[in-house]
Motif scaffolding. Structure first.
Motif, short mmCIF file in Angstrom:
data_model
loop_
_atom_site.label_atom_id
_atom_site.label_comp_id
_atom_site.label_asym_id
_atom_site.label_seq_id
_atom_site.Cartn_x
_atom_site.Cartn_y
_atom_site.Cartn_z
N ILE A 144 5.03 -7.16 -1.05
CA ILE A 144 6.49 -7.20 -1.25
C ILE A 144 6.83 -6.88 -2.69
O ILE A 144 7.75 -6.09 -2.98
CB ILE A 144 7.05 -8.58 -0.83
CG1 ILE A 144 6.99 -8.74 0.69
CG2 ILE A 144 8.49 -8.74 -1.32
CD1 ILE A 144 7.37 -10.11 1.19
N LYS A 145 6.10 -7.47 -3.62
CA LYS A 145 6.35 -7.20 -5.04
C LYS A 145 6.11 -5.73 -5.37
O LYS A 145 6.90 -5.11 -6.11
CB LYS A 145 5.46 -8.08 -5.91
CG LYS A 145 5.85 -9.55 -5.89
CD LYS A 145 4.92 -10.37 -6.78
CE LYS A 145 5.31 -11.83 -6.80
NZ LYS A 145 4.39 -12.64 -7.64
N ASP A 146 5.02 -5.18 -4.84
CA ASP A 146 4.68 -3.78 -5.12
C ASP A 146 5.70 -2.81 -4.53
O ASP A 146 6.03 -1.79 -5.15
CB ASP A 146 3.29 -3.46 -4.57
CG ASP A 146 2.18 -4.12 -5.37
OD1 ASP A 146 2.44 -4.52 -6.53
OD2 ASP A 146 1.06 -4.25 -4.84
N LEU A 147 6.20 -3.10 -3.33
CA LEU A 147 7.14 -2.20 -2.67
C LEU A 147 8.51 -2.19 -3.36
O LEU A 147 9.23 -1.19 -3.28
CB LEU A 147 7.30 -2.59 -1.19
CG LEU A 147 6.12 -2.27 -0.28
CD1 LEU A 147 6.35 -2.82 1.12
CD2 LEU A 147 5.87 -0.77 -0.22
N PHE A 148 8.85 -3.29 -4.02
CA PHE A 148 10.15 -3.34 -4.71
C PHE A 148 10.05 -3.03 -6.20
O PHE A 148 11.06 -2.77 -6.84
CB PHE A 148 10.81 -4.71 -4.50
CG PHE A 148 11.42 -4.89 -3.14
CD1 PHE A 148 12.70 -4.41 -2.87
CD2 PHE A 148 10.71 -5.50 -2.12
CE1 PHE A 148 13.26 -4.55 -1.62
CE2 PHE A 148 11.27 -5.65 -0.86
CZ PHE A 148 12.55 -5.18 -0.59
N ARG A 149 8.83 -3.03 -6.74
CA ARG A 149 8.66 -2.74 -8.16
C ARG A 149 9.14 -1.34 -8.55
O ARG A 149 9.68 -1.16 -9.66
CB ARG A 149 7.19 -2.92 -8.56
CG ARG A 149 6.98 -2.88 -10.07
CD ARG A 149 5.58 -3.35 -10.45
NE ARG A 149 5.43 -4.77 -10.19
CZ ARG A 149 4.40 -5.29 -9.52
NH1 ARG A 149 3.45 -4.52 -9.04
NH2 ARG A 149 4.31 -6.59 -9.36
N PRO A 150 9.00 -0.31 -7.69
CA PRO A 150 9.52 1.01 -8.07
C PRO A 150 11.01 1.02 -8.40
O PRO A 150 11.45 1.86 -9.20
CB PRO A 150 9.24 1.86 -6.82
CG PRO A 150 8.07 1.21 -6.18
CD PRO A 150 8.26 -0.25 -6.41
N PHE A 151 11.77 0.10 -7.80
CA PHE A 151 13.20 0.04 -8.11
C PHE A 151 13.44 -0.37 -9.56
O PHE A 151 14.41 0.05 -10.18
CB PHE A 151 13.90 -0.93 -7.15
CG PHE A 151 14.03 -0.40 -5.75
CD1 PHE A 151 15.03 0.51 -5.42
CD2 PHE A 151 13.14 -0.80 -4.76
CE1 PHE A 151 15.15 1.01 -4.13
CE2 PHE A 151 13.25 -0.31 -3.47
CZ PHE A 151 14.25 0.60 -3.15
N LYS A 152 12.51 -1.19 -10.11
CA LYS A 152 12.63 -1.56 -11.52
C LYS A 152 12.38 -0.33 -12.40
O LYS A 152 13.12 -0.08 -13.37
CB LYS A 152 11.61 -2.65 -11.87
CG LYS A 152 11.90 -4.00 -11.25
CD LYS A 152 10.88 -5.03 -11.73
CE LYS A 152 11.15 -6.40 -11.14
NZ LYS A 152 10.18 -7.43 -11.62
N TYR A 153 11.32 0.42 -12.07
CA TYR A 153 11.04 1.65 -12.81
C TYR A 153 12.22 2.61 -12.72
O TYR A 153 12.66 3.20 -13.72
CB TYR A 153 9.78 2.32 -12.26
CG TYR A 153 8.49 1.70 -12.69
CD1 TYR A 153 8.00 0.56 -12.06
CD2 TYR A 153 7.73 2.26 -13.70
CE1 TYR A 153 6.80 -0.01 -12.44
CE2 TYR A 153 6.52 1.69 -14.09
CZ TYR A 153 6.07 0.55 -13.46
OH TYR A 153 4.88 0.00 -13.84
N ALA A 154 12.71 2.78 -11.50
CA ALA A 154 13.83 3.70 -11.27
C ALA A 154 15.07 3.25 -12.04
O ALA A 154 15.80 4.08 -12.60
CB ALA A 154 14.14 3.79 -9.78
#
Length: 231
Positions: free
Chosen positions: A135-145
């Motif tokens: 779950i953390k990994d799948l939503f982490r790209p939104f932080k980068y974005a």
């Protein structure tokens, strides 16, 4: 393995950033109603010397041509009482260049999103045995974005307020290999139809849409994982 996972997350974040800019741009760029409304507000038809019905036909042909090449940009209209071909050869060629650029941008966006989907699948496969980390990994790209988009957005907003005309010229110099975009506002009806005020208003609305997507990315990156994990 950690480097592989980080690479996947960064790629997804980059594509999300591209989506944040290009998807709302496409939505506005092919919105015939928005063009017509803006043309009417700027009263470009009065300056050109055409009536409201002609403006509607010209807008429809212009947007459909840029969108998929189906619009008739060789159409004739009554301008100041004389029936003439609305666009000259230079303008028609420039519109063709725009249509080619649009097709290339669409293909690029499609392939980038296919790449993102592949990365999401690989990310899921890599972490499917640990739900919390997944779950953390799948939503982490939104932080980068979020961070990449906000940096780019701040840069674009700065150009918008500091020197929009310079940014407008640089954009055309980068994406067009000829000088056909250098139109004369006294003789070329395409630039009469789309004066600088049109582009300033368009960019303002576009950047506002990007800001809304930015808020979605922030929520998805910082609040969604926490809420899911606390259930």
């Amino acid at each position: 393995m950690k480097i592989f996972k980080t690479t996947l997350i960064v790629i997804i974040g980059i594509v999300l950033m591209l989506d944040a800019f290009l998807l709302p741009f496409q939505f506005l760029a092919f919105d015939e109603g928005y063009y017509y409304k803006l043309f009417s507000e700027l009263k470009v038809h009065e300056q050109i010397g055409i009536d409201d019905a002609a403006l509607n036909r010209i807008t429809q042909a212009l947007v459909s041509y840029i969108d998929n090449g189906s619009g008739d940009i060789t159409l004739k209209e009554s301008v100041n009482g004389n029936e003439v071909q609305f666009y000259n050869d230079k303008e028609i060629q420039h519109l063709h260049d725009i249509q080619v650029l649009v097709k290339a941008a669409r293909s690029f966006l499609v392939w980038m999103n296919i790449l993102m989907l592949l990365c999401i699948i690989l990310l899921w496969w890599n972490g499917r045995d640990n739900a919390t980390h997944l779950i953390k990994d799948l939503f982490r790209p939104f932080k980068y974005a979020f961070f990449m988009t906000i940096v780019a957005l701040c840069g674009l907003i700065s150009l918008y307020f500091i020197d929009f005309d310079w940014a407008f010229r640089k954009f055309h110099e980068i994406f067009f290999t000829n000088d056909l975009w250098l139109l004369d506002p006294k003789t070329d009806r395409l630039i009469m139809l789309m004066p600088l005020e049109f582009f300033i208003t368009f960019v303002s609305k576009w950047l506002t849409s990007v800001s809304i997507i930015l808020a979605v990315y922030f929520t998805a990156g910082y609040f969604a994982p926490r809420n899911l994990l606390n259930r």
